[in-house]
Write an enzyme that holds these catalytic residues in place. Sequence first.
Site, PDB file in Angstrom:
ATOM      1  N   GLN A  42      12.829  -4.378  -9.309  1.00 29.24           N
ATOM      2  CA  GLN A  42      14.092  -3.880  -8.938  1.00 29.24           C
ATOM      3  C   GLN A  42      14.446  -2.918  -8.944  1.00 29.24           C
ATOM      4  O   GLN A  42      15.577  -3.150  -8.483  1.00 29.24           O
ATOM      5  CB  GLN A  42      14.284  -3.811 -10.551  1.00 29.24           C
ATOM      6  CG  GLN A  42      15.994  -4.093 -11.301  1.00 29.24           C
ATOM      7  CD  GLN A  42      16.131  -5.827 -11.187  1.00 29.24           C
ATOM      8  OE1 GLN A  42      15.622  -6.493 -11.220  1.00 29.24           O
ATOM      9  NE2 GLN A  42      17.842  -5.568 -10.627  1.00 29.24           N
ATOM     10  N   LYS A  43      13.913  -2.729  -8.316  1.00 29.68           N
ATOM     11  CA  LYS A  43      14.000  -1.232  -6.704  1.00 29.68           C
ATOM     12  C   LYS A  43      14.447  -1.982  -5.819  1.00 29.68           C
ATOM     13  O   LYS A  43      15.890  -2.304  -4.742  1.00 29.68           O
ATOM     14  CB  LYS A  43      13.352  -0.306  -6.221  1.00 29.68           C
ATOM     15  CG  LYS A  43      13.796   0.530  -5.158  1.00 29.68           C
ATOM     16  CD  LYS A  43      12.843   1.145  -4.636  1.00 29.68           C
ATOM     17  CE  LYS A  43      13.337   0.665  -3.060  1.00 29.68           C
ATOM     18  NZ  LYS A  43      11.946   0.830  -1.939  1.00 29.68           N
ATOM     19  N   SER A  47       9.741   5.031  -3.326  1.00 25.63           N
ATOM     20  CA  SER A  47      10.105   4.857  -2.148  1.00 25.63           C
ATOM     21  C   SER A  47       8.400   4.724  -0.944  1.00 25.63           C
ATOM     22  O   SER A  47       8.367   6.246  -0.602  1.00 25.63           O
ATOM     23  CB  SER A  47      10.779   4.561  -1.307  1.00 25.63           C
ATOM     24  OG  SER A  47      10.488   3.567   0.233  1.00 25.63           O
ATOM     25  N   GLY A  68       1.043  -1.360  -0.468  1.00 27.18           N
ATOM     26  CA  GLY A  68       0.131   0.195  -0.175  1.00 27.18           C
ATOM     27  C   GLY A  68       0.778   0.949  -0.177  1.00 27.18           C
ATOM     28  O   GLY A  68       1.753   1.221  -0.529  1.00 27.18           O
ATOM     29  N   HIS A  75       4.934   1.667  -7.920  1.00 25.11           N
ATOM     30  CA  HIS A  75       3.470   0.460  -8.221  1.00 25.11           C
ATOM     31  C   HIS A  75       2.807   0.674  -9.282  1.00 25.11           C
ATOM     32  O   HIS A  75       2.403  -0.286  -9.644  1.00 25.11           O
ATOM     33  CB  HIS A  75       2.605   1.009  -6.633  1.00 25.11           C
ATOM     34  CG  HIS A  75       3.386   0.971  -5.766  1.00 25.11           C
ATOM     35  ND1 HIS A  75       3.665   1.400  -4.616  1.00 25.11           N
ATOM     36  CD2 HIS A  75       3.884  -0.757  -5.105  1.00 25.11           C
ATOM     37  CE1 HIS A  75       3.983   1.101  -3.537  1.00 25.11           C
ATOM     38  NE2 HIS A  75       4.236  -0.124  -4.287  1.00 25.11           N
TER      39      HIS A  75
HETATM   40  P1  AMP Z   1       6.223  -2.551  -1.468  1.00 21.26           P
HETATM   41  O1  AMP Z   1       4.856  -1.831  -1.077  1.00 21.26           O
HETATM   42  O2  AMP Z   1       7.007  -1.413  -1.070  1.00 21.26           O
HETATM   43  O3  AMP Z   1       6.252  -3.555  -0.991  1.00 21.26           O
HETATM   44  O4  AMP Z   1       6.418  -2.661  -2.658  1.00 21.26           O
HETATM   45  C1  AMP Z   1       5.716  -3.241  -3.752  1.00 21.26           C
HETATM   46  C2  AMP Z   1       6.302  -3.638  -5.140  1.00 21.26           C
HETATM   47  O5  AMP Z   1       6.975  -2.185  -5.562  1.00 21.26           O
HETATM   48  C3  AMP Z   1       7.261  -3.963  -4.830  1.00 21.26           C
HETATM   49  O6  AMP Z   1       7.720  -5.114  -6.270  1.00 21.26           O
HETATM   50  C4  AMP Z   1       8.897  -3.429  -4.845  1.00 21.26           C
HETATM   51  O7  AMP Z   1       9.811  -3.658  -5.402  1.00 21.26           O
HETATM   52  C5  AMP Z   1       7.905  -2.209  -6.302  1.00 21.26           C
HETATM   53  N1  AMP Z   1       8.606  -0.669  -6.059  1.00 21.26           N
HETATM   54  C6  AMP Z   1       7.841  -0.481  -5.049  1.00 21.26           C
HETATM   55  N2  AMP Z   1       8.721   0.807  -5.412  1.00 21.26           N
HETATM   56  C7  AMP Z   1       9.710   0.418  -6.110  1.00 21.26           C
HETATM   57  C8  AMP Z   1       9.784   1.883  -7.605  1.00 21.26           C
HETATM   58  N3  AMP Z   1      10.303   2.791  -7.324  1.00 21.26           N
HETATM   59  N4  AMP Z   1      10.013   1.757  -8.526  1.00 21.26           N
HETATM   60  C9  AMP Z   1       9.648   0.522  -9.554  1.00 21.26           C
HETATM   61  N5  AMP Z   1       9.496  -0.579  -8.046  1.00 21.26           N
HETATM   62  C10 AMP Z   1       9.240  -0.223  -6.631  1.00 21.26           C
END
Ligand code: AMP
Length: 281
Positions: free
Chosen positions: A146-147, A183, A29, A35
């Site tokens: 890929q982050k 992020s 979220g 995302h």
């Molecule tokens: P999270 O909500 O932070 O757990 O992220 C969910 C998904 O989004 C994960 O696969 C992360 O790697 C991806 N994600 C988060 N930040 C980025 C970004 N800046 N660029 C690409 N994908 C992202």
Amino acid sequence: MTRVVRTRAGLRDALAAAPRPVGLVPTMGWLHDGHRALMRRAHDADATTVVTIFVNPRQFNVADDFAKYPRSEARDLEICESEGVDLVFAPDPDEVYPLGFDTVVSLGAVARPLEGAARPGHFDGVATVVAILFNLVGADRAYFGQKDAQQVMVIRQMARDLAIPTEVVACPTIREADGLALSSRNVHLGEAERAAAPVLHRALLAARDRWVAGERSAEALRAIMRAELAVEPLAEVDYVAVADGRTLAELDRVDGPALASLAVRFGSTRLIDNEPLDASD
Ligand code: AMP
């Protein structure tokens, strides 16, 4: 119209009639353009796009980090709606981990260095929840950023080892104009910290430039990143790494595909970023 379901049974019912292929975007979220990029990839390739929104308590090794993690479901659902997401699964923890739940999916070598070393238990939590989500959704493809490069490798390994047929698709890191990787945690940065945070990307690009220019000593490349980070007094380095791109073992020499990565704290906010050092780039 995005449909929201909160239970395993609701998810099963909604998926029964969903056209295939099904694409899955797991998230915690507080959605942002990173995302959104994953949702678009799914939307382009798959007939049904499923987003999960679940702040997974098991992947936080610091309780305070879990409590402070930003949440806004109404805003997240608007974003899903605007990206044409078909289905959102937003369960309570009890729905993901029912009473008596007592299994941990724990990976080997790929989960040990870098984030695995810095955040004990983190990848156990990630692999466990993603295995559950993969099994509940039965997606044809799942999209990850890929982050979180090590996370992609951990999940690929997990799916392969557990014979889960979902294809794991890695998508490029989306950045702000000044290079800071998007992020959910960026929201915690104070003004001065936010201004300082692009130093992560600058450090990675400095290492990359030297690698492109022919530098093959991993220690020299790590030293370049440390020197760049040292310019920024607010940046407190957690680790700086140049690792094998397939095993994530720390390297002496960069003779094949490698991953430059780092974790840096600004006050109580910890940020990570990485840059592949790959001949195909
Ligand atoms: P999270 O909500 O932070 O757990 O992220 C969910 C998904 O989004 C994960 O696969 C992360 O790697 C991806 N994600 C988060 N930040 C980025 C970004 N800046 N660029 C690409 N994908 C992202």
